[in-house]
Design an enzyme around this catalytic site. Structure first.
Site, short mmCIF file in Angstrom:
data_model
loop_
_atom_site.label_atom_id
_atom_site.label_comp_id
_atom_site.label_asym_id
_atom_site.label_seq_id
_atom_site.Cartn_x
_atom_site.Cartn_y
_atom_site.Cartn_z
N PHE A 132 39.22 46.46 23.55
CA PHE A 132 40.59 45.93 23.42
C PHE A 132 41.30 46.80 22.38
O PHE A 132 41.00 46.73 21.19
CB PHE A 132 40.50 44.48 22.95
N LEU A 134 44.39 47.40 20.55
CA LEU A 134 45.70 46.92 20.10
C LEU A 134 46.11 47.54 18.76
O LEU A 134 47.20 48.07 18.63
CB LEU A 134 45.67 45.39 19.98
N GLY A 138 49.40 52.07 11.63
CA GLY A 138 50.56 51.44 11.00
C GLY A 138 50.93 50.10 11.60
O GLY A 138 52.00 49.56 11.32
N SER A 141 48.24 43.81 11.50
CA SER A 141 48.67 42.43 11.64
C SER A 141 50.00 42.32 12.36
O SER A 141 50.24 41.38 13.11
CB SER A 141 48.77 41.76 10.25
N TRP A 166 40.57 51.30 14.41
CA TRP A 166 39.75 50.11 14.20
C TRP A 166 39.50 49.38 15.51
O TRP A 166 39.58 48.15 15.59
CB TRP A 166 40.40 49.18 13.17
N ARG A 275 11.08 26.41 -2.94
CA ARG A 275 11.11 27.23 -4.15
C ARG A 275 10.82 26.39 -5.39
O ARG A 275 11.49 25.40 -5.67
CB ARG A 275 12.48 27.90 -4.28
N GLN A 344 23.72 33.28 -3.41
CA GLN A 344 23.60 32.89 -4.82
C GLN A 344 22.37 32.01 -5.05
O GLN A 344 21.64 32.19 -6.04
CB GLN A 344 24.87 32.16 -5.25
N GLU A 371 41.27 40.04 14.93
CA GLU A 371 41.94 39.06 15.80
C GLU A 371 42.90 38.17 15.02
O GLU A 371 43.06 36.98 15.31
CB GLU A 371 40.92 38.23 16.57
#
Length: 412
Positions: A132, A134, A138, A141, A166, A275, A344, A371
């Protein structure tokens, strides 16, 4: 844990998919090269009939993973269950499936008979890889700002000049759904979608070295000729093709995120229960127990919103743009939170190469961008909320305020 209103058959199907991904697909994924299309994996998805739901008509009974029985859920909800289940056990398989759907869905929905006959069979079988195209350097979004030029070269003929960037599965895809500007200075209303085979003269691709393990590349179009036979949908109506495809897949991006969050949560439950720490088990520390409870609660909330958005899409409700945006936003942001919290609680071992959380830590970041980034989803949600408020203030009939985002609006 069950959620939404899944019936026992659907729950069993999800468990079957997890096992299938773990036993049949994960070994193929592990043999793949990061940043490259894993063709054996894509072909296995086709052989197992897992790609069929991407191209089947809404509500159709595609065949399940065993290829012997109908799937217990179809449409957008079925796709969400499929993506969540695969993501839990094998993110590479889920991503390969999703990229195949994103690239080929415009052909299934808008392609001519000739285009479908040529490309959908191989795509469904996993023999032809789709992409795809798109985003541009530049125009990420703000998809309405596309600059790839489709200059007229006679009646129903154009020359594509410019770049895409991308693009997942580039430069190794076999065909691309490409969005180009056919009418200058017309915003979203001057974009046309084209089906461009990878071997078209003048099209060159370059791989990009990204954190994400799946292939991403750039495409350069140097006077690439396309004709009316390559158009998907209508000339100057390509933005509708992009938006309907994204609205179709956004809730299931949330399902991908829920699958990753669930895998991280289960890994954390196992680790903290075993643990030893401070004279007991890690789970006995209130701070740890409360953290795990928070992770589980947020993940279940995200799951419910994803399923609700998918069910609304299947019912044809008019506010799907807002629901899809909310589902993607909540689920992807939550997955980032849950995976980070899991790392963490595991400590340094979670950052060792090969640990499930090390893998998820790299995978979980990208869905908050592609997306439609989280900021774009918030823009869509706010736009829909204010449109509903304005409609209510003007005395519109109940329900009239629930309108979908206009496909020509820059919301990708």
């Amino acid at each position: 844990m069950t959620a939404f209103s899944l019936n026992p058959e659907q729950i069993a199907w999800c468990a079957e998919l997890r096992d299938l991904a773990d036993v049949r697909l994960r070994p193929l994924a592990e043999k793949g090269e990061p940043g490259r299309v894993n063709r054996p994996l894509v072909e296995a998805l086709g052989e197992l009939c897992l790609l069929e739901p991407l191209f089947a008509g809404e509500g159709s009974a595609s065949r399940g993973p065993s290829s012997r029985a109908p799937r217990p859920a179809s449409g957008a909800l079925g796709l969400c269950l499929l993506r969540e289940s695969l993501a839990y056990a094998c993110t590479e398989a889920e991503t390969a499936l999703a990229l195949q759907g994103l690239g080929a869905h415009p052909v299934a929905a808008y392609g001519s008979v000739r285009q479908r006959e040529q490309w959908l069979g191989p795509a469904r079988a996993g023999r032809a890889v789709a992409a795809f195209a798109l985003s541009e350097p530049g125009a990420g979004s703000d998809a309405a700002a596309l600059a790839l030029e489709a200059a007229s070269d006679g009646p129903s003929s154009w020359r594509l000049t410019g770049e895409k960037c991308w693009i997942s599965n580039a430069p190794e895809a076999d065909f691309y759904t490409v969005f180009a500007r056919t009418t200058p200075r017309a915003g979203a209303r001057g974009v046309t979608a084209f089906l461009v085979p990878a071997d078209r003269a003048g099209l060159v691709g370059t791989p990009l070295d990204m954190l994400s393990p799946h292939p991403i590349g750039a495409l350069a179009f140097d006077d690439v000729r396309v004709t009316g036979d390559d158009v998907l949908g209508e000339v100057d109506r390509g933005f509708r093709v992009a938006m309907t495809t994204l609205n179709r897949f956004r809730p299931s991006v949330g399902a991908f995120a829920v699958g990753m969050a669930s895998a991280a949560l289960d890994a954390t439950l196992a680790h903290t229960a075993e643990r030893d720490a401070f004279g007991g088990k890690l789970k006995d520390l209130q701070a740890v127990a409360h953290q795990v409870a928070e992770m589980a609660t947020r993940t279940e909330a995200a799951r419910l919103m994803v399923y609700a958005a998918a069910a609304a899409y299947d019912r044809g409700e008019p506010d799907i743009a807002q629901r899809a945006a909310m589902a993607k936003l909540l689920a992807t942001e939550n997955a980032q939170y849950v995976v980070d919290a899991a790392v963490q609680l595991h400590g340094a071992r979670a950052l060792q190469r090969g640990h499930v959380l090390e893998h998820l830590y790299r995978e979980v970041r990208a869905p908050r961008i592609y997306e439609g980034a989280s900021e774009v989803q918030r823009t869509i949600i706010a736009k829909e909320l204010y449109a509903a408020h304005t409609a209510a203030q003007s005395g519109a009939q109940p329900g009239a305020e629930a309108r979908p985002a206009t496909p020509e609006e820059p919301t990708a």
